[in-house]
Design a protein around this motif. Sequence first.
Motif, PDB file in Angstrom:
ATOM      1  N   LEU A  18       1.868   5.054   6.261  1.00 26.25           N
ATOM      2  CA  LEU A  18       2.635   3.807   6.137  1.00 26.25           C
ATOM      3  C   LEU A  18       3.780   3.961   5.149  1.00 26.25           C
ATOM      4  O   LEU A  18       4.846   3.368   5.320  1.00 26.25           O
ATOM      5  N   ALA A  19       3.568   4.767   4.110  1.00 28.20           N
ATOM      6  CA  ALA A  19       4.603   4.976   3.088  1.00 28.20           C
ATOM      7  C   ALA A  19       5.636   6.008   3.523  1.00 28.20           C
ATOM      8  O   ALA A  19       6.683   6.130   2.894  1.00 28.20           O
ATOM      9  N   GLY A  20       5.323   6.755   4.567  1.00 21.59           N
ATOM     10  CA  GLY A  20       6.231   7.814   4.982  1.00 21.59           C
ATOM     11  C   GLY A  20       6.166   9.012   4.051  1.00 21.59           C
ATOM     12  O   GLY A  20       7.125   9.748   3.910  1.00 21.59           O
ATOM     13  N   GLY A  21       5.056   9.204   3.391  1.00 18.81           N
ATOM     14  CA  GLY A  21       4.871  10.309   2.442  1.00 18.81           C
ATOM     15  C   GLY A  21       3.722   9.989   1.524  1.00 18.81           C
ATOM     16  O   GLY A  21       2.650   9.632   1.975  1.00 18.81           O
ATOM     17  N   SER A  22       3.975  10.048   0.231  1.00 14.44           N
ATOM     18  CA  SER A  22       2.936   9.722  -0.750  1.00 14.44           C
ATOM     19  C   SER A  22       2.685   8.222  -0.757  1.00 14.44           C
ATOM     20  O   SER A  22       3.637   7.434  -0.656  1.00 14.44           O
ATOM     21  N   PRO A  23       1.433   7.833  -0.911  1.00 18.55           N
ATOM     22  CA  PRO A  23       1.120   6.399  -0.932  1.00 18.55           C
ATOM     23  C   PRO A  23       1.845   5.678  -2.064  1.00 18.55           C
ATOM     24  O   PRO A  23       2.010   6.223  -3.154  1.00 18.55           O
ATOM     25  N   THR A  24       2.289   4.483  -1.771  1.00 17.71           N
ATOM     26  CA  THR A  24       2.952   3.633  -2.762  1.00 17.71           C
ATOM     27  C   THR A  24       2.126   2.355  -2.910  1.00 17.71           C
ATOM     28  O   THR A  24       1.318   2.030  -2.030  1.00 17.71           O
ATOM     29  N   PRO A  25       2.326   1.616  -3.992  1.00 16.93           N
ATOM     30  CA  PRO A  25       1.620   0.335  -4.114  1.00 16.93           C
ATOM     31  C   PRO A  25       1.894  -0.595  -2.924  1.00 16.93           C
ATOM     32  O   PRO A  25       0.999  -1.289  -2.453  1.00 16.93           O
ATOM     33  N   ARG A  26       3.118  -0.595  -2.422  1.00 18.05           N
ATOM     34  CA  ARG A  26       3.448  -1.460  -1.282  1.00 18.05           C
ATOM     35  C   ARG A  26       2.733  -0.994  -0.015  1.00 18.05           C
ATOM     36  O   ARG A  26       2.307  -1.807   0.801  1.00 18.05           O
ATOM     37  N   ALA A  27       2.589   0.313   0.157  1.00 19.07           N
ATOM     38  CA  ALA A  27       1.853   0.818   1.327  1.00 19.07           C
ATOM     39  C   ALA A  27       0.381   0.428   1.230  1.00 19.07           C
ATOM     40  O   ALA A  27      -0.227   0.060   2.237  1.00 19.07           O
ATOM     41  N   HIS A  28      -0.160   0.472   0.014  1.00 18.28           N
ATOM     42  CA  HIS A  28      -1.547   0.018  -0.168  1.00 18.28           C
ATOM     43  C   HIS A  28      -1.661  -1.476   0.151  1.00 18.28           C
ATOM     44  O   HIS A  28      -2.636  -1.913   0.771  1.00 18.28           O
ATOM     45  N   ALA A  29      -0.666  -2.251  -0.274  1.00 16.98           N
ATOM     46  CA  ALA A  29      -0.682  -3.690   0.005  1.00 16.98           C
ATOM     47  C   ALA A  29      -0.583  -3.949   1.508  1.00 16.98           C
ATOM     48  O   ALA A  29      -1.270  -4.827   2.044  1.00 16.98           O
ATOM     49  N   ALA A  30       0.260  -3.182   2.191  1.00 18.64           N
ATOM     50  CA  ALA A  30       0.404  -3.349   3.642  1.00 18.64           C
ATOM     51  C   ALA A  30      -0.892  -3.002   4.357  1.00 18.64           C
ATOM     52  O   ALA A  30      -1.330  -3.720   5.268  1.00 18.64           O
ATOM     53  N   PHE A  31      -1.516  -1.913   3.936  1.00 23.90           N
ATOM     54  CA  PHE A  31      -2.785  -1.509   4.536  1.00 23.90           C
ATOM     55  C   PHE A  31      -3.847  -2.577   4.299  1.00 23.90           C
ATOM     56  O   PHE A  31      -4.595  -2.949   5.206  1.00 23.90           O
ATOM     57  N   ALA A  32      -3.901  -3.092   3.082  1.00 25.98           N
ATOM     58  CA  ALA A  32      -4.866  -4.148   2.767  1.00 25.98           C
ATOM     59  C   ALA A  32      -4.589  -5.401   3.593  1.00 25.98           C
ATOM     60  O   ALA A  32      -5.530  -6.071   4.041  1.00 25.98           O
ATOM     61  N   ALA A  33      -3.323  -5.709   3.814  1.00 28.12           N
ATOM     62  CA  ALA A  33      -2.984  -6.898   4.599  1.00 28.12           C
ATOM     63  C   ALA A  33      -3.548  -6.805   6.012  1.00 28.12           C
ATOM     64  O   ALA A  33      -4.129  -7.775   6.514  1.00 28.12           O
TER      65      ALA A  33
ATOM     66  N   ALA B 214       3.004  -9.521   8.128  1.00 28.31           N
ATOM     67  CA  ALA B 214       2.733  -9.567   6.688  1.00 28.31           C
ATOM     68  C   ALA B 214       2.763  -8.162   6.093  1.00 28.31           C
ATOM     69  O   ALA B 214       3.325  -7.940   5.007  1.00 28.31           O
ATOM     70  N   ALA B 215       2.180  -7.218   6.791  1.00 28.61           N
ATOM     71  CA  ALA B 215       2.184  -5.836   6.308  1.00 28.61           C
ATOM     72  C   ALA B 215       3.590  -5.249   6.337  1.00 28.61           C
ATOM     73  O   ALA B 215       3.998  -4.556   5.399  1.00 28.61           O
ATOM     74  N   GLU B 216       4.327  -5.527   7.396  1.00 25.18           N
ATOM     75  CA  GLU B 216       5.714  -5.044   7.469  1.00 25.18           C
ATOM     76  C   GLU B 216       6.559  -5.626   6.346  1.00 25.18           C
ATOM     77  O   GLU B 216       7.405  -4.928   5.769  1.00 25.18           O
ATOM     78  N   ALA B 217       6.321  -6.884   6.009  1.00 23.73           N
ATOM     79  CA  ALA B 217       7.062  -7.508   4.911  1.00 23.73           C
ATOM     80  C   ALA B 217       6.772  -6.806   3.589  1.00 23.73           C
ATOM     81  O   ALA B 217       7.688  -6.567   2.789  1.00 23.73           O
ATOM     82  N   ALA B 218       5.545  -6.461   3.359  1.00 24.47           N
ATOM     83  CA  ALA B 218       5.191  -5.741   2.127  1.00 24.47           C
ATOM     84  C   ALA B 218       5.896  -4.389   2.080  1.00 24.47           C
ATOM     85  O   ALA B 218       6.385  -3.973   1.029  1.00 24.47           O
ATOM     86  N   LEU B 219       5.967  -3.723   3.196  1.00 21.14           N
ATOM     87  CA  LEU B 219       6.639  -2.427   3.240  1.00 21.14           C
ATOM     88  C   LEU B 219       8.163  -2.571   3.130  1.00 21.14           C
ATOM     89  O   LEU B 219       8.812  -1.762   2.457  1.00 21.14           O
ATOM     90  N   ALA B 220       8.728  -3.585   3.737  1.00 20.58           N
ATOM     91  CA  ALA B 220      10.178  -3.787   3.712  1.00 20.58           C
ATOM     92  C   ALA B 220      10.676  -4.048   2.302  1.00 20.58           C
ATOM     93  O   ALA B 220      11.742  -3.588   1.917  1.00 20.58           O
TER      94      ALA B 220
END
Length: 177
Positions: A124-139, A166-172
């Motif tokens: 989801l992060a396109g590489g190393s996990p980021t806090p936003r990618a974790h939030a998107a996954f959790a969403a 919602a997950a896309e918004a977290a990533l955007a």
Amino acid sequence: MADTQQRILDVALELFGEHGYAGTSIADITKRLGISKAALYYHFTAKDEILSALVAEPMDAFQTLASTASGRPLPELLGAIVDHTASLYAVSRLLGDDPSTARAMRERALPQSRELNDTLTSALAGGSPTPRAHAAFAAVKNGTLALMTATGRPPNPSERADLVAAAEAALAISRTR
């Protein structure tokens, strides 16, 4: 033979959900199925083996998803996470709500689940996990589980789209900073 195994797993999951893992015996399963203990033992040597098979099914599906996650379009990947999470809901509830399954969760599902979650979060992060990618996954994952707990059914198309959005918004948000 595969049909019988699947019937055993379906009935066991149903009974484990109704009476708990510890509260369900092999005799309960065979009675509901209308088969002998010997017939059940031909497919599974113990109740613990049935639980292992129940845990393996969704974990294998998530493993397949994780192995194909990198490079998938985000909406497709997020939607697939929603769909896979919905399909494992009953097993997830069994593992999370029944204290007698704690060992199975700790020994089998938890280590593999963490690894799969990390793989999907990295995708989801396109590489190393980021806090936003974790939030998107959790969403998508926790949102799906929470919705199913509240409604008793998988997300409908509109709810699925809302979870993905919602997950896309977290990533955007993370990509615009």
